[in-house]
Design a protein around this motif. Sequence first.
Motif, PDB file in Angstrom:
ATOM      1  N   ALA A  96       3.865   7.767  10.694  1.00  0.00           N
ATOM      2  CA  ALA A  96       4.989   6.930  10.276  1.00  0.00           C
ATOM      3  C   ALA A  96       4.969   5.594  11.006  1.00  0.00           C
ATOM      4  CB  ALA A  96       6.310   7.664  10.535  1.00  0.00           C
ATOM      5  N   ALA A  97       4.669   5.618  12.305  1.00  0.00           N
ATOM      6  CA  ALA A  97       4.612   4.377  13.082  1.00  0.00           C
ATOM      7  C   ALA A  97       3.508   3.467  12.571  1.00  0.00           C
ATOM      8  CB  ALA A  97       4.391   4.701  14.558  1.00  0.00           C
ATOM      9  N   VAL A  98       2.338   4.036  12.266  1.00  0.00           N
ATOM     10  CA  VAL A  98       1.211   3.234  11.773  1.00  0.00           C
ATOM     11  C   VAL A  98       1.563   2.572  10.443  1.00  0.00           C
ATOM     12  CG1 VAL A  98      -1.156   3.347  10.900  1.00  0.00           C
ATOM     13  CG2 VAL A  98      -0.545   4.579  12.981  1.00  0.00           C
ATOM     14  N   LEU A  99       2.082   3.352   9.498  1.00  0.00           N
ATOM     15  CA  LEU A  99       2.382   2.813   8.169  1.00  0.00           C
ATOM     16  C   LEU A  99       3.528   1.801   8.221  1.00  0.00           C
ATOM     17  CD1 LEU A  99       2.029   6.072   6.076  1.00  0.00           C
ATOM     18  CD2 LEU A  99       0.447   4.160   6.158  1.00  0.00           C
ATOM     19  N   ALA A 100       4.545   2.077   9.046  1.00  0.00           N
ATOM     20  CA  ALA A 100       5.657   1.128   9.170  1.00  0.00           C
ATOM     21  C   ALA A 100       5.186  -0.188   9.768  1.00  0.00           C
ATOM     22  CB  ALA A 100       6.761   1.740  10.031  1.00  0.00           C
ATOM     23  N   CYS A 101       4.334  -0.111  10.786  1.00  0.00           N
ATOM     24  CA  CYS A 101       3.818  -1.335  11.411  1.00  0.00           C
ATOM     25  C   CYS A 101       2.916  -2.096  10.449  1.00  0.00           C
ATOM     26  CB  CYS A 101       3.069  -0.989  12.694  1.00  0.00           C
ATOM     27  SG  CYS A 101       2.518  -2.442  13.617  1.00  0.00           S
ATOM     28  N   MET A 102       2.062  -1.384   9.730  1.00  0.00           N
ATOM     29  CA  MET A 102       1.202  -2.055   8.745  1.00  0.00           C
ATOM     30  C   MET A 102       2.032  -2.788   7.703  1.00  0.00           C
ATOM     31  SD  MET A 102      -1.842   0.759   8.108  1.00  0.00           S
ATOM     32  CE  MET A 102      -2.513  -0.204   6.738  1.00  0.00           C
ATOM     33  N   ALA A 103       3.066  -2.119   7.195  1.00  0.00           N
ATOM     34  CA  ALA A 103       3.929  -2.749   6.191  1.00  0.00           C
ATOM     35  C   ALA A 103       4.629  -3.968   6.775  1.00  0.00           C
ATOM     36  CB  ALA A 103       4.940  -1.738   5.667  1.00  0.00           C
ATOM     37  N   TYR A 104       5.115  -3.842   8.003  1.00  0.00           N
ATOM     38  CA  TYR A 104       5.769  -4.971   8.679  1.00  0.00           C
ATOM     39  C   TYR A 104       4.808  -6.155   8.803  1.00  0.00           C
ATOM     40  CZ  TYR A 104       7.281  -7.767  12.696  1.00  0.00           C
ATOM     41  OH  TYR A 104       7.598  -8.807  13.534  1.00  0.00           O
ATOM     42  N   VAL A 105       3.588  -5.873   9.232  1.00  0.00           N
ATOM     43  CA  VAL A 105       2.590  -6.933   9.408  1.00  0.00           C
ATOM     44  C   VAL A 105       2.252  -7.590   8.075  1.00  0.00           C
ATOM     45  CG1 VAL A 105       0.156  -7.342   9.969  1.00  0.00           C
ATOM     46  CG2 VAL A 105       1.595  -6.023  11.534  1.00  0.00           C
ATOM     47  N   GLU A 106       1.999  -6.782   7.066  1.00  0.00           N
ATOM     48  CA  GLU A 106       1.534  -7.327   5.793  1.00  0.00           C
ATOM     49  C   GLU A 106       2.635  -8.013   4.990  1.00  0.00           C
ATOM     50  OE1 GLU A 106      -2.367  -4.714   4.796  1.00  0.00           O
ATOM     51  OE2 GLU A 106      -0.484  -3.790   4.193  1.00  0.00           O
ATOM     52  N   LEU A 107       3.895  -7.703   5.287  1.00  0.00           N
ATOM     53  CA  LEU A 107       5.010  -8.334   4.585  1.00  0.00           C
ATOM     54  C   LEU A 107       5.523  -9.583   5.307  1.00  0.00           C
ATOM     55  CD1 LEU A 107       7.012  -5.199   3.406  1.00  0.00           C
ATOM     56  CD2 LEU A 107       5.741  -6.804   1.965  1.00  0.00           C
ATOM     57  N   ASN A 108       4.851  -9.993   6.374  1.00  0.00           N
ATOM     58  CA  ASN A 108       5.264 -11.178   7.116  1.00  0.00           C
ATOM     59  C   ASN A 108       5.437 -12.404   6.220  1.00  0.00           C
ATOM     60  OD1 ASN A 108       5.599 -11.796  10.183  1.00  0.00           O
ATOM     61  ND2 ASN A 108       4.366  -9.949  10.091  1.00  0.00           N
ATOM     62  N   PRO A 109       4.471 -12.739   5.358  1.00  0.00           N
ATOM     63  CA  PRO A 109       4.633 -13.944   4.521  1.00  0.00           C
ATOM     64  C   PRO A 109       5.815 -13.853   3.572  1.00  0.00           C
ATOM     65  CG  PRO A 109       2.335 -13.251   4.599  1.00  0.00           C
ATOM     66  CD  PRO A 109       3.139 -12.141   5.187  1.00  0.00           C
ATOM     67  N   ILE A 110       6.132 -12.648   3.102  1.00  0.00           N
ATOM     68  CA  ILE A 110       7.264 -12.490   2.186  1.00  0.00           C
ATOM     69  C   ILE A 110       8.575 -12.657   2.954  1.00  0.00           C
ATOM     70  CG2 ILE A 110       8.497 -10.803   0.764  1.00  0.00           C
ATOM     71  CD1 ILE A 110       5.781  -9.843  -0.233  1.00  0.00           C
ATOM     72  N   ARG A 111       8.664 -12.080   4.136  1.00  0.00           N
ATOM     73  CA  ARG A 111       9.877 -12.262   4.939  1.00  0.00           C
ATOM     74  C   ARG A 111      10.081 -13.728   5.300  1.00  0.00           C
ATOM     75  NH1 ARG A 111       7.951  -7.986   7.735  1.00  0.00           N
ATOM     76  NH2 ARG A 111       7.374  -9.341   9.458  1.00  0.00           N
ATOM     77  N   ALA A 112       8.971 -14.426   5.567  1.00  0.00           N
ATOM     78  CA  ALA A 112       9.052 -15.839   5.940  1.00  0.00           C
ATOM     79  C   ALA A 112       9.163 -16.769   4.736  1.00  0.00           C
ATOM     80  CB  ALA A 112       7.815 -16.226   6.761  1.00  0.00           C
ATOM     81  N   LYS A 113       9.222 -16.162   3.524  1.00  0.00           N
ATOM     82  CA  LYS A 113       9.326 -16.928   2.271  1.00  0.00           C
ATOM     83  C   LYS A 113       8.129 -17.860   2.067  1.00  0.00           C
ATOM     84  CE  LYS A 113      14.381 -16.711   2.371  1.00  0.00           C
ATOM     85  NZ  LYS A 113      14.375 -15.488   1.554  1.00  0.00           N
ATOM     86  N   MET A 114       6.978 -17.443   2.587  1.00  0.00           N
ATOM     87  CA  MET A 114       5.735 -18.172   2.338  1.00  0.00           C
ATOM     88  C   MET A 114       5.057 -17.673   1.071  1.00  0.00           C
ATOM     89  SD  MET A 114       4.323 -18.164   6.271  1.00  0.00           S
ATOM     90  CE  MET A 114       2.748 -18.913   5.872  1.00  0.00           C
ATOM     91  N   ALA A 115       5.486 -16.490   0.589  1.00  0.00           N
ATOM     92  CA  ALA A 115       4.924 -15.908  -0.634  1.00  0.00           C
ATOM     93  C   ALA A 115       6.002 -15.058  -1.297  1.00  0.00           C
ATOM     94  CB  ALA A 115       3.698 -15.057  -0.310  1.00  0.00           C
TER      95      ALA A 115
END
Length: 325
Positions: A175-194
């Motif tokens: 769960a920690a691995v998948l949650a961290c991966m999702a957090y990392v990969e969604l960075n541009p969406i959270r930052a409204k870059m994509a």
Amino acid sequence: MPRARSTQISLEDTPYYHCCSRVVRRAFLCGDDKFTGKNYDHRRGWVEAQILKLTEVFAIDVAAYSVMSNHLHVVLYIDLDTVNSWSDREVVEQWQKLFKGTDLTQKFAKGEVIDECMVALLKRLIATYRSRLCDISWFMRCLNEPIARQANYEDNCTGHFWEGRFKSQALLDEAAVLACMAYVELNPIRAKMAKTPEKSDYTSLQLRVNAALKGNQPAKLLPFIGNERKHQPKGINFLLQDYLMLVDETGRIIRDDKRGALCAKVENILNRLNIATDNWIKITSDFGKLFHGPVGSLQELTDYCEHLEKRRRHFANSCQYLLVS
């Protein structure tokens, strides 16, 4: 006070680690720098290329990465089986893909005869190289130093480009691995870059989506291999289709601010991970704020602390609340 890296690594507990590096002196990796008026988008390509290059050298796989305006994230998998399976010559050859080595190791790599009096020194060098090729500190050093040199040359200046230490944290369970991966990969969406995963440039998620459209997985990323089974290949014990669906739905909620609007299939995936929907959205939105140390269930955290002889379980409340076993 920062902890020594050796006190944060426990391969007995997990091979997965999340690392983050930030720049200093108003420096930017990409985008428009309001202070100087320059655009640095091209530097994101430098970082991505170097990350993927290092996967061909180190016995360390990249599970996820994202390159942002002033920092980068990588989720790494330390592959001890691979580094221990390399012959002495393979170790030297791998090392010399990045570094010149010594006259002695160069002779050895060419197959030349080594004087008996130099064999002991050669073996020590090979042992050193072998340990470095599965060391996240050396991985991050080989990632950050070339970028710093290129940026300093471009800016016509000297001095630090990155902060002195990169942040690393152990990911102790699935769960920690998948949650961290999702957090990392969604960075541009959270930052409204994509707006969508496939438009999130310079991320592992974009590589995975593009490869999945062709029925493949990126060769330079740690693959998803489905459910755990005997004699399984190396990879993440999760279905790629489920992960992409999970990240896509999560990205839509984060982008449109529709908390709790996950579809039934995604909620079933989270049930398998023992994470409530609201907690999952909170984790993937605020992972960096919630966790400043190892991440996992309370039992995994306890074992990790015991193996590293830590007297206190720092951040236990966050782990227990957000990643319930």
